[in-house]
Design an enzyme around this catalytic site. Structure first.
Site, PDB file in Angstrom:
ATOM      1  N   ASP A  21       0.860  -1.183   0.000  1.00 12.15           N
ATOM      2  CA  ASP A  21       0.000   0.000   0.000  1.00 12.15           C
ATOM      3  C   ASP A  21       0.898   1.235   0.000  1.00 12.15           C
ATOM      4  OD1 ASP A  21      -2.282   1.651   0.528  1.00 12.15           O
ATOM      5  OD2 ASP A  21      -3.154   0.004   1.690  1.00 12.15           O
ATOM      6  N   GLU A  48      -7.014   3.481  -5.460  1.00 15.76           N
ATOM      7  CA  GLU A  48      -8.236   3.722  -4.691  1.00 15.76           C
ATOM      8  C   GLU A  48      -8.786   5.077  -5.102  1.00 15.76           C
ATOM      9  OE1 GLU A  48      -9.838   3.941  -0.100  1.00 15.76           O
ATOM     10  OE2 GLU A  48      -8.096   5.077  -0.716  1.00 15.76           O
ATOM     11  N   HIS A  90     -10.808  -2.640   4.974  1.00 16.70           N
ATOM     12  CA  HIS A  90     -10.609  -2.197   6.361  1.00 16.70           C
ATOM     13  C   HIS A  90     -11.371  -0.911   6.686  1.00 16.70           C
ATOM     14  CE1 HIS A  90      -7.955  -0.009   3.785  1.00 16.70           C
ATOM     15  NE2 HIS A  90      -7.755   0.873   4.745  1.00 16.70           N
TER      16      HIS A  90
END
Ligand code: TEU
Length: 560
Positions: free
Chosen positions: A101, A253, A326
């Protein structure tokens, strides 16, 4: 072979690990890298192709690692660089790829760059961030932070504000500055050189801010910086310099984006990213766009959003398919029935997503049908957004404590962050110490050990979904048509390629239902390949399908 057969990730399934809650190898109460290594064989059994690890870099952990203070080191809570190198080597040995990430919209305010820039207009790092003078002694714009409150914080010493679209401890980087872009390339190259296979790019469509900063009289400011003016140029620059050089898979994202933007971000020419996450399908239980509300989900809207994206991305781009991560509540609680029909509805939801075009992501615990924990007190929450919003809803919006807790129990990010339930032991086998976040109460029934013993478990169903994607080409290549967009209970769609037709039938509710397969479908020539009531799939296929509560079935026809 056409384009979409070439890359490994188009038939792959990716597993997301949130290290803090995955597995603690000791008694710290926090998951760690050694814990992940100990579960690689479990993940191999599941059959996933790659793991996306949420941030494990040095961080004060205000936002659980999305506030990075050193991009080149591992947070000691999780282990050390040698542990990471071992994880990478062992995963590769087992044929599992690793995706890291990358959070480069912002850094932690404890990052050396920010520490040097703070209070010092002459610092060489001042221009790494976004500074503005006050207007009438107030913040330069009315933009809102995604975690509540104004998006600007004052640096008292220099009397200038810095921008933070998230927490005030997460200062936005200034991508207009070419030096920032060089730093980003260096960071990514460092990890790619180690052999990391890909990158998930946190809120990457927010990196390009406008040149002039204006008040937003219509909203919270997002229309000025979402899919901003130079975002495609920046992504092309980074891809060209690093991703394409190393052959990295990339998933961006995308916050509050549009189909048109996503077609470009993930266009098949590979100039920007491999694929994109968007969140439109998860806003179906927001009241007038407001997340902090408690309403039933809008089923027709869900189907129409999927049609829009499945059809719009077909031949133009590539979607990351997901229900959970998450930041999102558990899907079986959100759209299914996490009590009586937990197993059936978890399988049905998985089916309705995994038969679409894209690359599916499984978030840790989803493969055993983990649920929201149903916390009843604010003391149980750890997430800064939840704690901020508790305060805002209670003290600024005048909601009652009871209402606020009900909303948090439905929407808080901590719903998905509870420790993975490994077995029936104390703390669900997650840690031998005290877990940083309380384990959900149902761990004695819902856990990995049980799931592995039960051939009808959610786990083995996911295993089958992962395999089917590799075996049946229409799942990867076919087009998409919703066969019953107005049906109030059933979600039935067709995928069709030159070779095959696949029909995915899903009952989203706790009542039985009937469905007529299309009259022109030659049902005798095809067969059911999957269902969550397998005993019902045996025998002759008829046009009329009788479905039990939460039942799903997948029908496949080979063309002649
Ligand atoms: O999330 C981006 C984001 O905007 C949301 O998912 C956000 O958490 C949600 O809308 C709040 O209601 C990413 C990460 O996934 C998240 O964990 C980080 O907190 C955030 O970026 C900041 O880095």
């Amino acid at each position: 072979m056409n384009q979409i057969h070439k890359e490994w990730w188009r038939t792959a399934t990716i597993y997301q690990i949130y290290p803090k809650s995955f597995c603690d190898s000791g008694d710290k109460g926090i998951g760690d890298i050694k814990g992940i290594i100990s579960k690689l064989d479990y993940l191999k059994t599941l059959g996933i192709d790659a793991i996306w690890l949420t941030p494990m870099y040095q961080s004060p952990m205000i936002d659980n690692g999305y506030d990075i203070s050193d991009y080149y080191n591992i947070n000691p809570d999780f282990g050390c660089m040698a542990d990471f190198d071992l994880l990478l080597a062992m995963a590769h040995q087992k044929g599992i790829r690793i995706i890291l990430d990358i959070v480069v919209n912002h850094t932690s305010t404890e990052h050396n760059w920010f520490q040097s820039a703070l209070g010092n207009k002459d610092s060489e790092y001042r221009d790494y961030y976004i500074w503005k003078d006050p207007i009438d002694d107030k913040a330069p714009t009315n933009w809102q932070s995604k975690f509540g409150g104004n998006a600007w914080a004052l640096d008292e010493k220099t009397n200038q504000y810095y921008l933070h679209l998230f927490a005030k401890e997460q200062a936005d980087l200034n991508w207009e500055n070419p030096k920032v872009r060089e730093e980003v390339k260096n960071i990514i190259s460092f990890w790619a050189e180690k052999g990391v296979d890909g990158f998930r790019l946190d809120v990457i469509n927010l990196i390009s801010k406008p040149l002039d900063y204006q008040h937003d009289h219509q909203g919270d400011g997002r229309r000025f910086y979402t899919d901003g003016p130079r975002v495609h140029e920046y992504l092309q620059e980074i891809s060209d310099a690093v991703f394409n050089k190393y052959g990295s898979v990339t998933v961006g994202e995308m916050s509050s984006t549009s189909l048109e933007q996503c077609q470009q971000y993930s266009s098949l020419d590979g100039k920007e990213l491999s694929m994109v996450f968007n969140f439109h399908h998860l806003k179906i239980d927001y009241q007038n766009g407001e997340k902090w509300s408690e309403i039933p989900f809008d089923f027709l809207q869900l189907k129409s959003i999927f049609s829009h994206w499945q059809q719009g991305m077909f031949g133009n781009g590539w979607s990351a398919l997901f229900w959970c991560n998450h930041d999102q509540p558990r899907i079986v609680t959100r759209l299914g029935d996490d009590k009586e029909y937990r197993v059936e509805s978890a399988k049905m939801l998985a089916t309705s997503l995994h038969m679409m075009q894209g690359t599916p992501y499984i978030y840790q615990g989803e493969e055993i049908g983990m649920t929201n924990p149903g916390y009843t007190s604010i003391e149980q929450y750890r997430d800064l957004e939840s704690i901020n919003m508790h305060d805002i809803m209670l003290n600024q919006q005048g909601k009652s404590e009871e209402d606020v807790l009900a909303i948090l129990a439905q929407k808080s990010r901590d719903n998905s962050r509870t420790p993975v339930q490994w077995n029936c032991d104390k703390n669900a086998g997650f840690t031998s110490g005290t877990p940083w976040l309380q384990v959900a109460g149902n761990y004695t029934d819902v856990n990995v050990e049980q799931a592995l013993k039960d051939k009808d478990s959610v786990f083995y169903y996911y295993q089958r979904l992962i395999m089917l994607r590799k075996e049946i080409e229409v799942i990867t290549t076919g087009d998409y048509t919703d066969l019953a967009p107005e049906h109030s209970q059933l979600f039935c769609y067709r995928r069709r390629s030159e070779q095959q037709t696949l029909i995915c039938i899903n009952n989203y509710y706790g009542e039985a239902a009937e469905y007529e397969l299309p009259a022109d479908l030659d049902v005798e020539k095809g067969k059911y390949i999957l269902g969550n009531f397998p005993e019902l799939l045996i025998g002759e296929v008829t046009h009329l399908v009788k479905l039990k509560p939460y039942e799903c079935r997948v029908f496949l026809l080979e063309h002649e």
